[in-house]
Design an enzyme around this catalytic site. Structure first.
Site, short mmCIF file in Angstrom:
data_model
loop_
_atom_site.label_atom_id
_atom_site.label_comp_id
_atom_site.label_asym_id
_atom_site.label_seq_id
_atom_site.Cartn_x
_atom_site.Cartn_y
_atom_site.Cartn_z
N ASP A 129 0.92 -1.33 0.22
CA ASP A 129 0.07 -0.01 -0.03
C ASP A 129 0.91 1.02 -0.02
OD1 ASP A 129 -2.33 -1.51 0.08
OD2 ASP A 129 -2.45 -1.31 2.15
N ASP A 147 -7.17 -1.28 -3.93
CA ASP A 147 -8.50 -0.75 -2.89
C ASP A 147 -9.38 0.10 -3.49
OD1 ASP A 147 -6.99 -2.63 -1.27
OD2 ASP A 147 -5.65 -1.06 -0.51
#
Length: 165
Positions: A129, A147
């Site tokens: 991430d 995401d």
């Protein structure tokens, strides 16, 4: 005599399902490209990189599910969650086959993002991430492109179902 057009395989390869496959692959590869850029520039991203007043890039390895929730070590529970995510992706592929054109796009978004994250879980045992949204000292969960695809797909499907009722 067997009618070849009635076989399951040929029913899957209709025009709308082919478009769904293209969307899934496009989103998967967009996610892979951005993650590879971040991973390959890890030394540069060893600290938070300022983009603007609301956005930084900072590499964080997420062993949980979306947005870092339920972070786990690579153990039995981690592998169970990975299997559960894979099962959900398979169900969504089946739903693409069953649904009308307007729902296929949003299922494809979820699948494209899900495949991007499950790839990372299998290869790296964590998901990279790197998007850090913030306002002053408040930081949202760090996330990635996959995401975003998953979240937008789910929100739109839920909103469409709520509006119908």
């Amino acid at each position: 005599m067997i009618d070849i057009k009635k076989l399951f395989f040929f029913n899957i390869l209709n025009k709308t399902n082919l478009v769904s496959l293209i969307i899934i692959l496009t989103l998967f590869f967009a996610d892979r490209i951005t993650k590879n850029l971040i991973i390959n520039n890890q030394e540069f991203l060893s600290r938070s990189v300022y983009i603007n007043d609301f956005l930084n890039f900072e590499l964080v390895w997420n062993t949980g599910i979306g947005f870092g929730l339920f972070s786990l070590e690579a153990n039995l529970l981690y592998h169970f969650i990975t299997l559960l995510i894979f099962t959900i992706i398979m169900i969504l592929i089946y739903l693409i086959y069953l649904n009308k054109i307007n729902n296929k796009f949003f299922f494809s978004m979820i699948i494209g993002g899900g495949l991007g994250n499950i790839y990372d879980r299998l290869i790296y045992h964590a998901v990279p991430d790197f998007i850090d949204l913030h306002f002053n000292q408040y930081h949202w969960f760090t996330f990635n492109l996959a995401d975003i695809f998953i979240t937008v797909g789910i929100i739109v499907i839920l909103m469409r179902d709520i509006v119908k009722e």
